[in-house]
Design a protein around this motif. Structure first.
Motif, short mmCIF file in Angstrom:
data_model
loop_
_atom_site.label_atom_id
_atom_site.label_comp_id
_atom_site.label_asym_id
_atom_site.label_seq_id
_atom_site.Cartn_x
_atom_site.Cartn_y
_atom_site.Cartn_z
N TRP A 1 0.86 -1.19 0.00
CA TRP A 1 0.00 0.00 0.00
C TRP A 1 0.90 1.23 0.00
CZ3 TRP A 1 -4.35 0.76 4.24
CH2 TRP A 1 -5.00 1.99 4.04
N GLU A 2 0.87 1.97 -1.12
CA GLU A 2 1.70 3.17 -1.25
C GLU A 2 0.82 4.42 -1.38
OE1 GLU A 2 4.86 2.80 -4.13
OE2 GLU A 2 5.14 0.67 -3.71
N TYR A 3 0.53 5.12 -0.26
CA TYR A 3 0.94 4.89 1.13
C TYR A 3 -0.23 5.24 2.02
CZ TYR A 3 5.53 5.22 -1.02
OH TYR A 3 6.61 5.06 -1.85
N PRO A 4 -0.39 4.57 3.17
CA PRO A 4 -1.43 4.98 4.10
C PRO A 4 -1.25 6.45 4.50
CG PRO A 4 -0.54 2.84 4.72
CD PRO A 4 0.34 3.37 3.62
N GLY A 5 -2.30 7.23 4.36
CA GLY A 5 -2.24 8.63 4.72
C GLY A 5 -1.75 9.56 3.63
N GLY A 6 -1.37 9.01 2.46
CA GLY A 6 -0.99 9.86 1.33
C GLY A 6 0.48 9.82 1.00
N PRO B 1 7.50 2.33 3.46
CA PRO B 1 8.27 3.43 2.87
C PRO B 1 9.55 3.76 3.61
CG PRO B 1 6.40 4.29 4.09
CD PRO B 1 6.24 2.80 4.06
N ALA B 2 10.50 4.33 2.86
CA ALA B 2 11.73 4.84 3.46
C ALA B 2 11.50 6.21 4.10
CB ALA B 2 12.83 4.93 2.41
N ASN B 3 10.59 6.98 3.54
CA ASN B 3 10.32 8.33 4.04
C ASN B 3 9.84 8.26 5.49
OD1 ASN B 3 8.15 10.59 4.49
ND2 ASN B 3 9.51 11.37 2.90
N SER C 1 1.74 -8.87 13.50
CA SER C 1 0.92 -9.59 12.53
C SER C 1 1.73 -10.16 11.38
CB SER C 1 -0.16 -8.66 11.95
OG SER C 1 -1.08 -8.25 12.94
N VAL C 2 2.85 -9.53 11.05
CA VAL C 2 3.57 -9.90 9.83
C VAL C 2 4.74 -10.83 10.13
CG1 VAL C 2 2.94 -7.73 8.70
CG2 VAL C 2 5.12 -7.90 9.94
N ASP C 3 5.16 -11.54 9.08
CA ASP C 3 6.40 -12.31 9.18
C ASP C 3 7.61 -11.40 9.08
OD1 ASP C 3 5.72 -15.42 9.05
OD2 ASP C 3 4.27 -14.33 7.82
N TRP C 4 7.51 -10.39 8.22
CA TRP C 4 8.54 -9.35 8.15
C TRP C 4 8.01 -8.19 7.33
CZ3 TRP C 4 9.54 -14.11 5.53
CH2 TRP C 4 9.50 -14.04 4.15
N LEU C 5 8.74 -7.07 7.40
CA LEU C 5 8.45 -5.89 6.59
C LEU C 5 9.61 -5.68 5.62
CD1 LEU C 5 7.06 -3.33 9.22
CD2 LEU C 5 5.76 -4.79 7.65
N ASN C 6 9.28 -5.48 4.35
CA ASN C 6 10.27 -5.15 3.33
C ASN C 6 10.46 -3.63 3.31
OD1 ASN C 6 10.66 -7.85 2.25
ND2 ASN C 6 8.58 -7.67 1.47
N LEU C 7 11.58 -3.16 3.80
CA LEU C 7 11.85 -1.73 3.85
C LEU C 7 12.30 -1.25 2.48
CD1 LEU C 7 13.83 -1.48 7.23
CD2 LEU C 7 11.37 -1.74 6.86
N MET C 8 11.59 -0.28 1.91
CA MET C 8 11.94 0.23 0.59
C MET C 8 13.07 1.25 0.71
SD MET C 8 8.32 0.30 -1.49
CE MET C 8 7.28 1.12 -0.27
N THR C 9 14.25 0.75 1.07
CA THR C 9 15.41 1.59 1.34
C THR C 9 16.15 1.93 0.04
OG1 THR C 9 16.38 -0.52 2.08
CG2 THR C 9 15.85 1.10 3.76
N TYR C 10 15.42 2.60 -0.82
CA TYR C 10 15.95 3.09 -2.09
C TYR C 10 15.05 4.24 -2.53
CZ TYR C 10 12.62 -0.70 -3.19
OH TYR C 10 11.55 -1.55 -3.20
N ASP C 11 15.35 4.81 -3.69
CA ASP C 11 14.64 6.02 -4.15
C ASP C 11 14.78 7.17 -3.13
OD1 ASP C 11 13.87 4.60 -6.34
OD2 ASP C 11 11.76 4.45 -5.82
N LEU C 12 15.93 7.20 -2.47
CA LEU C 12 16.20 8.30 -1.55
C LEU C 12 16.38 9.59 -2.33
CD1 LEU C 12 18.65 6.47 0.90
CD2 LEU C 12 16.14 6.53 0.92
N HIS C 13 16.92 9.46 -3.54
CA HIS C 13 17.01 10.55 -4.52
C HIS C 13 16.89 9.93 -5.89
CE1 HIS C 13 18.21 13.45 -1.46
NE2 HIS C 13 18.98 12.49 -0.97
N GLY C 14 16.51 10.77 -6.88
CA GLY C 14 16.35 10.20 -8.20
C GLY C 14 15.92 11.19 -9.25
N SER C 15 15.33 10.67 -10.31
CA SER C 15 15.09 11.44 -11.52
C SER C 15 14.03 12.53 -11.36
CB SER C 15 14.67 10.50 -12.66
OG SER C 15 13.55 9.73 -12.29
N TRP C 16 13.25 12.52 -10.30
CA TRP C 16 12.28 13.60 -10.07
C TRP C 16 13.01 14.89 -9.68
CZ3 TRP C 16 12.95 9.06 -7.65
CH2 TRP C 16 13.50 9.08 -6.35
N GLU C 17 14.28 14.78 -9.26
CA GLU C 17 15.11 15.95 -8.99
C GLU C 17 15.88 16.26 -10.28
OE1 GLU C 17 15.91 14.82 -4.32
OE2 GLU C 17 16.99 13.73 -5.88
#
Length: 439
Positions: free
Chosen positions: A197-202, A247-249, A264-280
């Motif tokens: 879910w990208e992302y709860p709360g916006g 999310p990493a944010n 509840s979960v077996d694990w969480l996959n941390l999206m530890t990337y896209d810290l910077h990128g082409s939107w800049e």
């Protein structure tokens, strides 16, 4: 009936032969350490990728979980299959006949099979690699629009979760005007659910439904998934996996009740990337997924971000280290018109994006330029005097895998398998860092 049985036996035989090391065929293969989660994209087949390439590259033998991306969430709050652009691709999922040259076991799909396409190939991958499980990932950037509605009430959560288990775990696929599908057609393909879910709360796609209470409802949704998965598993003495991509944010992470979700979960996959990128677009050039924070990072947003900082943030919020899986990118971001500056193009302005702004590793590795390594901050990049590419080399990925192991984390997660090269070099690098043990 006899001919179909013979074909099935042949499939298993060929699959065993494809499963690489001879020791594995005799039950003496070392046990894989840590979770190694690789995303297989539904649409990758249109670019020439296939489950067979996961096998022949050696990726399959070095992974513990394949996350199939993605399943969609309907406006009615259910999991569903469809054939409509931007909505669903049942053709790729389970209707497309796969030829012998593309099949994991070298056998073409028969016309009468109720299950074809990617789902059937996942089943064959699992047969060839006994350590491998498959999980359906729900949502992603483009298909998170209706999560908020699906998670809103107790009734909507029960309905949503039940529909996902019926479709993907019980395998009750709609036939959609074709012979493929039917009750139980995909039973046994998937071993669990991944919620992306990208992302709860916006903060995700602008079209997403968003509510202030999304964070709390996210917790309740994960609890409902756990309840129903456990109830289903009790019937067959099976533990179904429940994971989530988060999310990493830090501001987005803070909307989640991490300690409660962790139960509840077996694990969480941390999206530890896209810290910077082409939107800049005009820079400054910066790291996609540096391991450690750099105090000299000049970025206006996400300044000083790093994979380690994100991990520490989640641990501080109550995520047990063993349930934190470190995300790593198999792609990079590029800028052009970049002056050298003091650090070979790092933290410099740009005139625009290079080659569209993003490329997979299997293309970046062959671009001109010199590879630079910032060992202190755990980052690599390529610079040719004008183009700057931030990406992870195999050596850096081995280091990240060791970071995960040495810090007692749950393992590593990859986006995405089709960005690796034909030899599976990046997955092999992670395998090297995570290590193996004898049985």
């Amino acid at each position: 009936m006899l001919s179909r049985t013979a074909a099935a036996l042949a499939a298993v035989t060929v699959a065993a032969a494809l499963s690489a090391p001879a020791a594995q065929a005799h039950g003496r293969a070392p046990r894989l350490e840590g979770q190694r989660v690789g995303y297989f994209t539904q649409w990758g087949i249109y670019g020439g990728f296939s489950a067979r390439k996961v096998q022949t590259s050696g990726q399959a033998g070095r992974l513990t979980v394949i996350n199939y991306a993605f399943g969609n969430v309907s406006a009615e709050g259910t999991c569903f299959e469809a054939n409509a652009a931007g909505v669903g691709d049942a053709w790729a999922d389970y209707q497309r006949p796969v030829g012998a040259e593309e099949s994991v076991d070298g056998l073409a799909d028969a016309a009468e099979q109720p299950l074809k396409g990617n789902f059937n190939q996942l089943r064959k991958l699992k047969a060839a690699n006994p350590q491998l499980r498959a999980v359906i990932s729900l949502g992603g950037w483009s298909w998170s629009r209706n999560f908020s509605d699906a998670a809103l009430t107790d009734a909507s959560r029960k309905k949503f979760v039940s529909s996902c288990l019926d479709l993907y775990l019980k395998g009750d696929l709609p036939q959609l005007g074709s012979a493929e599908g039917g009750r139980g057609a995909a039973a046994g393909v998937f071993d669990g659910i991944d919620v992306d879910w990208e992302y709860p709360g916006g903060g995700g796609d602008p079209g997403n439904v968003v509510r202030p209470e999304d964070g709390r409802n996210y917790t309740l949704l994960m609890q409902e998934f756990r309840r129903q998965l456990d109830a289903l598993g009790a019937k067959s003495r099976t533990h179904y996996l429940l994971t989530a991509a988060v999310p990493a944010n830090e501001a987005r992470a803070d909307r989640l009740e991490v300690a409660k979700v962790a139960r509840s979960v077996d694990w969480l996959n941390l999206m530890t990337y896209d810290l910077h990128g082409s939107w800049e677009t005009l820079g400054p050039t910066d790291h996609n997924a540096n391991l450690y924070s750099d105090r000299s990072d000049p970025a206006a947003e996400n300044r000083g971000y790093s994979a380690d900082r994100v991990v520490r943030h989640y641990l501080d919020k109550g995520l047990p280290p063993a349930k934190a899986v470190l995300g790593v990118p198999f792609y990079g971001y590029g800028w052009t018109g970049v002056p050298a500056g003091a650090e070979h193009g790092l933290y410099q302005p740009a005139t625009g994006l290079a080659r569209g702004g993003s490329l997979p590793y299997n293309r970046i590795k062959d671009l001109p330029g010199t590879v630079h390594n910032d060992w202190l901050h755990g980052a690599t990049w390529k610079y040719d005097g004008t183009d700057f590419w931030s990406y992870d080399t195999p050596e850096l990925l081995t280091r990240k895998a060791r970071y995960s192991r040495w810090n007692g984390l749950g393992g590593v997660m990859v986006w995405a398998l089709d960005n690796d090269d034909a030899q599976g070099s990046l997955v092999a690098a992670l395998d090297k860092g995570l290590g193996r043990t004898g049985r």
